[in-house]
Design a protein around this motif. Sequence first.
Motif, short mmCIF file in Angstrom:
data_model
loop_
_atom_site.label_atom_id
_atom_site.label_comp_id
_atom_site.label_asym_id
_atom_site.label_seq_id
_atom_site.Cartn_x
_atom_site.Cartn_y
_atom_site.Cartn_z
N MET A 84 23.23 35.27 -6.33
CA MET A 84 23.15 36.60 -5.79
C MET A 84 23.47 36.53 -4.29
O MET A 84 22.95 35.67 -3.58
N PRO A 85 24.34 37.41 -3.79
CA PRO A 85 24.71 37.37 -2.37
C PRO A 85 23.54 37.75 -1.45
O PRO A 85 22.69 38.55 -1.81
N VAL A 86 23.55 37.15 -0.29
CA VAL A 86 22.53 37.45 0.72
C VAL A 86 22.92 38.76 1.41
O VAL A 86 24.09 38.99 1.72
N GLU A 87 21.94 39.61 1.68
CA GLU A 87 22.20 40.87 2.38
C GLU A 87 22.59 40.60 3.82
O GLU A 87 22.05 39.68 4.47
N GLY A 88 23.51 41.40 4.35
CA GLY A 88 23.99 41.24 5.71
C GLY A 88 22.87 41.29 6.74
O GLY A 88 22.84 40.49 7.68
N ALA A 89 21.94 42.21 6.60
CA ALA A 89 20.85 42.34 7.57
C ALA A 89 19.96 41.10 7.58
O ALA A 89 19.54 40.63 8.64
N THR A 90 19.70 40.55 6.40
CA THR A 90 18.89 39.34 6.30
C THR A 90 19.62 38.17 6.96
O THR A 90 19.02 37.38 7.69
N TYR A 91 20.91 38.07 6.70
CA TYR A 91 21.71 36.99 7.28
C TYR A 91 21.72 37.10 8.81
O TYR A 91 21.53 36.11 9.51
N ARG A 92 21.93 38.30 9.34
CA ARG A 92 21.95 38.49 10.80
C ARG A 92 20.61 38.14 11.42
O ARG A 92 20.55 37.53 12.49
N GLU A 93 19.50 38.50 10.76
CA GLU A 93 18.18 38.14 11.27
C GLU A 93 17.99 36.63 11.27
O GLU A 93 17.49 36.05 12.25
N ALA A 94 18.42 35.98 10.22
CA ALA A 94 18.31 34.52 10.16
C ALA A 94 19.14 33.87 11.25
O ALA A 94 18.69 32.92 11.92
N MET A 95 20.35 34.36 11.47
CA MET A 95 21.22 33.79 12.49
C MET A 95 20.68 34.02 13.90
O MET A 95 20.94 33.23 14.80
N SER A 96 19.88 35.07 14.09
CA SER A 96 19.30 35.32 15.42
C SER A 96 18.30 34.22 15.79
O SER A 96 17.94 34.05 16.95
N ARG A 97 17.86 33.47 14.79
CA ARG A 97 16.91 32.38 15.02
C ARG A 97 17.60 31.03 15.20
O ARG A 97 16.94 30.00 15.28
N LEU A 98 18.91 31.06 15.27
CA LEU A 98 19.70 29.85 15.51
C LEU A 98 20.21 29.92 16.95
O LEU A 98 21.17 30.62 17.26
#
Length: 163
Positions: free
Chosen positions: A1-15
Amino acid sequence: MPVEGATYREAMSRLGAAVNVITTIDERGRHGLTASAVCSVTDQPATLLVCINRSSRSRVAFRVGGPICVNTLAHAQREISVAFAGRLGMEERFEEGVWTTLATGAPVLEEALVSFDCLVSSIVEVGTHSVIFCHVQEIRLGDAAEALVYFARAYHGLSHQPG
């Protein structure tokens, strides 16, 4: 199942990532933008990649064979990052900082922590971004200073601890 864009952006903000001003020059003049998506590909030959949003008004200036410079910013250069990330005109952006050139002719920020003067070797379009592969032609090492990093949607300083 694809990851939602908003979830991905939040995760990337922690990188956390270094803040860079990416520059080039063409027949219309100097162009530049702020980017954190920069990384090494290989050291033989010295190659790095830069990801630029395809909707960026600067994107069209970057072309295969063209000059590109990755200028990594110090913490004291936060305003340069803001200028190149904002809505200022291109020449207005270059009023921040002192600019020169190296081998390729791309604009080089004199006070950058490091500047990678490159030629674009290839561009791959992936989703919303262009992945630009760059062969490094020359490197200018600046003074060791506190680095400017972007983490959790905010700027932070990262101290240089020798040894």
